[in-house]
Write a protein that holds these residues in place. Structure first.
Motif, mmCIF file in Angstrom:
data_model
loop_
_atom_site.group_PDB
_atom_site.id
_atom_site.type_symbol
_atom_site.label_atom_id
_atom_site.label_comp_id
_atom_site.label_asym_id
_atom_site.label_seq_id
_atom_site.Cartn_x
_atom_site.Cartn_y
_atom_site.Cartn_z
ATOM 1 N N TYR A 52 0.951 -1.197 -0.046
ATOM 2 C CA TYR A 52 0.001 0.002 0.136
ATOM 3 C C TYR A 52 0.983 1.395 -0.147
ATOM 4 O O TYR A 52 1.855 1.398 0.791
ATOM 5 C CB TYR A 52 -0.849 -0.075 1.161
ATOM 6 N N THR A 54 0.958 5.320 0.197
ATOM 7 C CA THR A 54 0.270 6.703 0.442
ATOM 8 C C THR A 54 0.797 7.747 -0.504
ATOM 9 O O THR A 54 2.020 7.797 -0.577
ATOM 10 C CB THR A 54 0.438 7.198 1.869
ATOM 11 N N HIS A 72 -1.379 -0.895 -3.914
ATOM 12 C CA HIS A 72 -2.873 -0.281 -3.616
ATOM 13 C C HIS A 72 -2.376 1.035 -3.312
ATOM 14 O O HIS A 72 -1.637 1.600 -2.371
ATOM 15 C CB HIS A 72 -3.392 -0.735 -2.236
ATOM 16 N N ARG A 73 -2.894 2.143 -4.185
ATOM 17 C CA ARG A 73 -2.782 3.539 -3.870
ATOM 18 C C ARG A 73 -3.753 4.113 -2.616
ATOM 19 O O ARG A 73 -5.099 3.837 -3.013
ATOM 20 C CB ARG A 73 -3.127 4.226 -4.888
ATOM 21 N N VAL A 74 -3.200 4.749 -1.806
ATOM 22 C CA VAL A 74 -3.903 5.273 -0.742
ATOM 23 C C VAL A 74 -3.930 6.780 -0.758
ATOM 24 O O VAL A 74 -2.510 7.567 -0.466
ATOM 25 C CB VAL A 74 -3.512 4.721 0.523
ATOM 26 N N LYS A 89 -4.328 7.073 7.401
ATOM 27 C CA LYS A 89 -5.203 6.760 6.096
ATOM 28 C C LYS A 89 -4.495 5.241 5.570
ATOM 29 O O LYS A 89 -5.464 4.467 5.033
ATOM 30 C CB LYS A 89 -4.756 7.785 5.009
ATOM 31 N N GLY A 90 -3.295 5.111 5.734
ATOM 32 C CA GLY A 90 -2.513 4.077 5.337
ATOM 33 C C GLY A 90 -3.168 2.656 6.207
ATOM 34 O O GLY A 90 -3.633 1.723 5.310
ATOM 35 N N ALA A 92 -5.925 2.453 8.065
ATOM 36 C CA ALA A 92 -7.459 2.345 7.607
ATOM 37 C C ALA A 92 -7.689 1.540 6.334
ATOM 38 O O ALA A 92 -8.539 0.806 6.026
ATOM 39 C CB ALA A 92 -7.974 3.558 7.526
ATOM 40 N N ALA A 93 -6.664 1.541 5.305
ATOM 41 C CA ALA A 93 -6.917 0.745 4.201
ATOM 42 C C ALA A 93 -6.508 -0.525 4.435
ATOM 43 O O ALA A 93 -6.780 -1.380 3.161
ATOM 44 C CB ALA A 93 -6.048 1.575 3.039
#
Length: 199
Positions: A52, A54, A72-74, A89-90, A92-93
């Motif tokens: 992932y 950010t 995965h782009r956050v 944010k990261g 949470a994804a």
């Protein structure tokens, strides 16, 4: 016995402003023939773990630099609030059943796929609150793997300090030495990059 079937993703932090580069972007500096953010994401992906990343937004050059990689782009449009916002944010994804998450700032081009894989295996074998990379002489650095007890606390963070306060307060933190001083080598300024390249 540790459950190695649970996800142990890698979270690459690449949403910062590069404010010390005087108009440049440290994560777009060339490393191994590609922008730094691409090279670091590719190394992370080569571990076989989900990655992932950010990013400031979908149209940012760093996001375009990840083209061709299965990551995965956050997006963190309010990344100016500090590293804590990117972490929140990261995290949470990530999959809810993760057994932990490797946190790695993207401006550390000496960290290799082998470094990451070695730490991921060590954590899967002996989970703890946090497994933190260190220099050979024991100075704590990056990357760090946070166990779920700490990832659940990331929401309490504020500002630009990252998870250092959580790690300091955790009862079960281990250091994992990497070769030389690579665990503490981050490149924030044009001079840092020039010295690293040997210009």
């Amino acid at each position: 016995m540790p459950d190695a079937t649970r996800p142990l993703p890698i979270l690459l932090l690449a949403a910062g402003a590069s404010s010390r580069m005087r108009g440049g972007d440290k994560l777009m500096e060339m490393v191994m023939g590609a922008p730094c953010v691409h090279t670091m994401a590719a190394r992370a992906s080569a571990t076989g773990h989900a990655v992932y990343v950010t990013l400031p937004n979908a149209d940012h050059p760093r996001s375009h630099a990840l083209q061709g990689l299965e990551v995965h782009r956050v997006f963190v449009p309010d990344a100016s609030a500090g590293m804590s916002r990117s972490l929140q944010k990261g995290i949470a994804a990530l999959p809810a059943d993760h057994m932990g998450a490797m946190i790695l700032p993207a401006d550390m081009p000496d960290i290799t796929t082998e470094d990451m894989a070695e730490m991921l295996t060590a954590f899967q074998t002996h989970p703890c609150d946090a497994l933190q990379a260190s220099t050979q002489d024991g100075q704590a650095g990056h990357p760090t793997i946070l166990g779920p007890a700490l990832t659940r606390q990331v929401g309490t963070l504020a500002g630009d300090k990252g998870a250092a306060s959580l790690i300091k307060a955790a009862p079960d933190v281990r250091l994992h030495p990497l070769k030389g001083k690579r665990a503490r080598l981050d490149l924030d300024t044009p001079e840092d990059w020039a010295a690293w390249r040997g210009d």
